[in-house]
Structures are given as C-alpha cells and as structure tokens.
Design a protein around this motif. Structure first.
Motif, short mmCIF file in Angstrom:
data_model
loop_
_atom_site.label_atom_id
_atom_site.label_comp_id
_atom_site.label_asym_id
_atom_site.label_seq_id
_atom_site.Cartn_x
_atom_site.Cartn_y
_atom_site.Cartn_z
N MET A 1 78.75 77.01 43.48
CA MET A 1 78.45 76.40 42.17
C MET A 1 77.07 76.82 41.70
O MET A 1 76.13 76.86 42.47
CB MET A 1 78.50 74.87 42.29
N GLU A 118 63.55 78.31 22.99
CA GLU A 118 63.95 77.33 24.01
C GLU A 118 62.80 76.43 24.44
O GLU A 118 63.03 75.36 24.99
CB GLU A 118 64.48 78.05 25.26
N ARG A 227 74.19 73.77 22.69
CA ARG A 227 73.35 72.67 23.17
C ARG A 227 72.10 72.50 22.31
O ARG A 227 71.74 71.38 21.92
CB ARG A 227 72.93 72.94 24.61
N LYS A 242 77.82 62.58 26.29
CA LYS A 242 78.77 62.61 27.41
C LYS A 242 79.92 61.64 27.17
O LYS A 242 79.70 60.47 26.84
CB LYS A 242 78.06 62.21 28.71
N VAL A 255 83.16 76.47 35.62
CA VAL A 255 82.78 75.11 36.01
C VAL A 255 83.66 74.65 37.17
O VAL A 255 84.87 74.47 37.03
CB VAL A 255 82.94 74.13 34.81
N SER A 269 81.02 63.45 35.89
CA SER A 269 79.83 64.06 35.30
C SER A 269 80.17 65.31 34.48
O SER A 269 80.07 65.28 33.25
CB SER A 269 78.84 64.41 36.42
N CYS A 270 80.60 66.34 35.16
CA CYS A 270 80.78 67.64 34.50
C CYS A 270 81.68 67.55 33.26
O CYS A 270 81.36 68.09 32.20
CB CYS A 270 81.38 68.67 35.47
C1 HEC Z 1 74.53 66.66 30.36
C2 HEC Z 1 75.55 67.62 30.06
C3 HEC Z 1 76.11 68.47 31.20
C4 HEC Z 1 76.66 68.04 32.37
C5 HEC Z 1 76.86 66.61 32.83
C6 HEC Z 1 77.03 69.22 33.10
N1 HEC Z 1 76.73 70.34 32.38
FE1 HEC Z 1 77.09 72.25 32.94
N2 HEC Z 1 76.07 72.91 31.32
C7 HEC Z 1 75.55 72.10 30.33
C8 HEC Z 1 74.84 72.92 29.38
C9 HEC Z 1 74.10 72.43 28.14
C10 HEC Z 1 74.93 74.23 29.83
C11 HEC Z 1 74.30 75.46 29.21
C12 HEC Z 1 72.93 75.61 29.80
C13 HEC Z 1 72.15 76.75 29.18
O1 HEC Z 1 72.65 77.89 29.23
O2 HEC Z 1 71.06 76.50 28.69
C14 HEC Z 1 75.72 74.19 31.05
C15 HEC Z 1 76.06 75.31 31.80
C16 HEC Z 1 76.87 75.27 32.91
C17 HEC Z 1 77.32 76.44 33.63
C18 HEC Z 1 76.95 77.86 33.30
C19 HEC Z 1 75.67 78.16 34.03
C20 HEC Z 1 74.96 79.36 33.50
O3 HEC Z 1 74.75 80.29 34.26
O4 HEC Z 1 74.59 79.35 32.32
C21 HEC Z 1 78.08 76.01 34.67
C22 HEC Z 1 78.77 76.86 35.72
C23 HEC Z 1 78.09 74.56 34.61
N3 HEC Z 1 77.36 74.15 33.53
C24 HEC Z 1 78.73 73.76 35.53
C25 HEC Z 1 78.60 72.37 35.55
C26 HEC Z 1 79.08 71.53 36.62
C27 HEC Z 1 79.83 72.01 37.85
C28 HEC Z 1 78.74 70.26 36.30
C29 HEC Z 1 78.94 68.99 37.10
C30 HEC Z 1 78.29 68.97 38.38
C31 HEC Z 1 78.06 70.28 35.02
N4 HEC Z 1 77.98 71.60 34.61
C32 HEC Z 1 77.60 69.20 34.36
C33 HEC Z 1 75.70 70.73 30.21
C34 HEC Z 1 76.16 69.92 31.22
#
Ligand code: HEC
Length: 423
Positions: A1, A118, A227, A242, A255, A269-270
């Motif tokens: 992950m 950013e 985002r 969420k 994911v 969460s995710c």
């Molecule tokens: C609060 C909101 C939120 C939650 C909860 C969340 N994510 Fe995310 N996730 C995001 C956002 C926003 C991005 C993009 C981040 C960026 O690129 O700046 C992201 C990006 C990712 C990515 C891409 C990573 C990358 O290389 O850019 C993965 C894989 C991922 N999330 C997995 C997960 C998993 C697994 C969980 C649960 C454990 C999770 N996320 C929970 C908001 C969330």
C-alpha cells in the motif's frame, strides 16, 4: 500500500495565510486611521468611512482627490448605495486619477496566489491561474467560469515574451514591469484555445492553466487537482466530505481493499474519500504534466481518447478495482451527507455525470458551497478576520446576491462596506 501524500491543512489556515507585508501595510494604514479618528467609538463619518473602505480594498492610502471623491459619493446617497458606489471607485481608481491597480495587483493577486500551488504560497509569482482570477474579477465575468471557461488573460505589451506552455516568463515579466492589471488596455482578455497547444476539449478554466497543471497534475494520480479544487473553491477538505455510505463502484485499482491486511480500514476510512473523489477525478483522465528532469520546464499535455498511465498504476493493489477507460465522470456527492454540505443548485437531472473537465468544473461550481467559499475567502481578505456568527446574515445575503450573476467585484465592494459599517 502506498501512503497517500496529503496534508491536512484546514481552511482556517488557508484563510489565515495573508502576506505579512500586505498585512503590515494595512496595519499601518489602520493605525494611521485610528490616529486621525482619535479612537472615536462612534460610527464612522463619511470621510472616515471612505478611508476605511479604500484601505481595506487596496491596502494603500487614498490620494486627497480620491478621498474627497469617495466621501462625496457616500454623502450623496448615505444609507443607500453611496458607500457601495464609493467602494467601486476605490477598486477601479476614480477615472484613472488613482489608477495604480492596487486592488488588482495586490489584493486580488494575494487572494488568488495561494490557490495556484500546493504550498498555499501567497508569494507565488503572477501566473496564468492568478491572472485568470484577477481578470474575471476586473471584468465582472461570471466567476464560476473559473472552473470551466475558455478564458486567459495576457499582458498586451508586445515586448513581453509570449505566453508559453513550458515557462511562466510572460507573467513574471508582466508583473515585474509593474503593469496596472486594472487597466484593460494593458492586461487583456483572450481565450486559452488561441494560446494553448492542446486539443480544445482539454480546456477548462483554471484546470488547464499552466500553474494549476504544474501543481496538481504532476506525478501522483491527478486526484490532487480534485482535492485542491474542493479545498480552495468549495472550502471543504476531503476529510470533511468523507461519506462511507456512498457506492464504491468507481474506486480505482490502486486503492487497496485491505490496507495492512484489514478490510475494515478500507470500509471505514478509504471508501469515505475515494468513493466520491475517484469518479470525479476521472474527468482528468487525459491530462498530464509532462516533464523530464525539471518540473518547472514541463508542460501540460492532453491526450483525448488515451487514458494517462497514472490512472492505471498499481493495478495489483486490487485487481477487481475500477479500470479507467475514458474521461467520463460521475458525481456520487449528489447523494448522501454531501448533498447538504455542498448544496447543489441545478437539478441532478442535468448533471450528476458527464465527460471531461469542463462539465465537471461546471458541476462543482454549481453549488452553494462554491458561492459561500468565494464570499468567505473575500471576507477574510477585506475584513482581515474570519466571519463570526454575527456576520452570518451578511455573508448569506452577499452569497445569495453573488449567485445571481457571480460578480466577484461586487462581493469585494459589498464586504468592504459591511466591514466599515460594523466597525
Ligand atoms: C481524507 C480523505 C482520504 C482518505 C480517508 C483516504 N484517501 Fe487515499 N487519497 C486521498 C487524496 C486527496 C489523494 C490524492 C493525494 C495527492 O495526490 O495529493 C489520495 C491518494 C491515494 C492514492 C494514490 C497515491 C499516490 O501515489 O498519489 C492511493 C493508493 C490511496 N489514496 C489509497 C488510500 C487508502 C488505501 C486509504 C485507506 C487506508 C485511503 N487512500 C484513504 C484522500 C483520501
């Protein structure tokens, strides 16, 4: 992950991000104002009000001519539109007697600069994103086009380097030339489609500006663009939106469905963020910030019909996850808790899904959250504080008014008047 690279800065922090210099300049003006008014606690007289409004909108002291002009306008229609009319004079400079452009060059530029990167950097040089904001405000364009319009603002001076996909020289030199961005013969409106070397279907407001593309389409998975749009223009961070009850049908393969071996984490969460975010981000499936060694000299590319690799990476994290095949988007936030949080204006029969960034931008701008967010950010810029509970009816009235034509200049003027009245 993979650990998502995200920061959990709150809006308050964003709003609190006023340049020290600009603030210092304003404090100076306010202090001098106090001295003049002998700390009087009574309501401001017309001249004091004119000075206050001018300060809050421009951060600089008015000339004597300007001050008298504004005072006369207030007196002429005191209690009516006088103060508002005077605020517009402060903004646009009394038939060019005071046309320094301070409102545009400083106040609006500082307002917009943190959204263009950013790091929320208010000192970011002028760029095509902040220029777009300044132009939309100045020309009283429909401000919701910020998220969808084929609009670009450029310096007119032919000695400036021309607009380029791979550098920001045009805007940096425009800024250092001291050009008055309030002057429509110096800073002109054009289209992105006439300047950008991409298929016009990829053009959509600030999403296709060089500054935003560099900041939010580089590396990652393009989710950053969604985002930061939600954060900067709907005034909600993903955390606040969420909702684990939404359909998870469009969450991508990258994911993990059992992060750390625990599927409960995915479900509690995710899903909460990715269920809504992933199908909206799909609108950017053909956008990419292409660069080799140096991110700064990269450029926006757009590949209609060909999904960028970043949408298909880490497919083994969950094989049965959603595979992106085109740039169609779906808005799951039209159901569940976010209906109330975001306040969709036009009916879901028109929107809910579409193709490409432009219609997705229209969808996001089509919320009460967008309107309130712009008003709240402008409030902070002009009133130098967060709106309080007692400001609620003022903010409501201004936001409702804003939604009728999305005239952002009027919002700044109305707020300056209200802050002066509440002083
Ligand atoms: C609060 C909101 C939120 C939650 C909860 C969340 N994510 Fe995310 N996730 C995001 C956002 C926003 C991005 C993009 C981040 C960026 O690129 O700046 C992201 C990006 C990712 C990515 C891409 C990573 C990358 O290389 O850019 C993965 C894989 C991922 N999330 C997995 C997960 C998993 C697994 C969980 C649960 C454990 C999770 N996320 C929970 C908001 C969330």
């Amino acid at each position: 992950m993979k650990i998502p690279r995200m920061k959990n800065k709150q809006l308050s922090e964003l709003l609190g991000n006023i340049t020290a210099l600009h603030l210092a300049a304003r404090v100076l003006v306010i202090v001098s104002f106090f001295c003049v008014s002998n700390f009087s606690s009574a309501a401001l007289n017309d001249r004091e009000k004119a000075k206050f409004i001018h300060d809050r909108l421009t951060g600089v002291l008015p000339s004597a001519v300007m001050l008298t002009e504004m005072e006369d306008i207030i007196s002429l229609n005191n209690g009516g539109s006088g103060a508002f009319d005077a605020a517009l004079v402060a903004i646009d400079g009394n038939n060019n007697v005071d046309a320094s452009g301070a409102f545009y060059n400083v106040t609006v530029k500082n307002w917009a600069s943190p959204w263009t990167n950013e790091e929320d950097d208010i000192f970011a040089p002028l760029n095509d994103y902040s220029a777009l904001v300044i132009g939309l405000v100045r020309d009283e364009e429909d401000f919701s086009l910020l998220l969808s319009g084929d609009i670009l603002y450029l310096g007119a001076d032919s000695s400036l380097p021309s607009y380029a996909m791979n550098n920001n020289n045009h805007y940096q030199q425009l800024e250092s030339s001291g050009a008055n961005l309030g002057d429509s013969s110096v800073f002109v409106k054009t289209t992105q489609s006439s300047q950008l070397d991409i298929d016009p279907r990829g053009i959509a407001g600030f999403f296709s500006t060089r500054a935003a593309a560099k900041a939010f389409f580089s590396d990652g998975t393009n989710r950053a663009m969604l985002r930061f749009t939600v954060r900067n223009h709907l005034c909600n961070d993903m955390e606040q939106l969420k909702d684990t009850s939404l359909p998870a049908d469009r969450i991508r393969q990258d994911v993990s469905r059992s992060p750390g071996g625990d599927s409960r984490i995915y479900l509690t969460s995710c899903v909460g963020c990715h269920s809504g975010m992933d199908p909206l981000t799909q609108a950017f499936a053909y956008h990419q910030w292409e660069y080799f060694d140096d991110k700064d000299s990269g450029r926006l590319t757009y590949t209609p019909g060909i999904v960028q690799d970043k949408f298909l990476i880490n497919e083994t994290n969950f094989k049965n996850g959603f595979v992106t095949t085109d740039d169609s988007w779906t808005n799951h936030w039209r159901q569940g808790e976010n209906v109330e949080k975001l306040g969709w204006i036009s009916g879901s029969e028109i929107y809910t899904q579409g193709t490409g960034a432009k219609s997705m931008g229209e969808e996001l701008a089509n919320t009460k959250a967008f309107a309130y967010c712009q008003v709240t950010k402008a409030f902070k810029s002009v009133c130098l504080r967060e709106p309080s509970e007692s400001d609620r009816s003022t903010v409501d009235a201004i936001a409702v008014n804003f939604m009728s034509a999305y005239n952002m200049k009027n919002v700044f003027a109305e707020l300056a008047v209200n802050c002066a009245d509440g002083f």
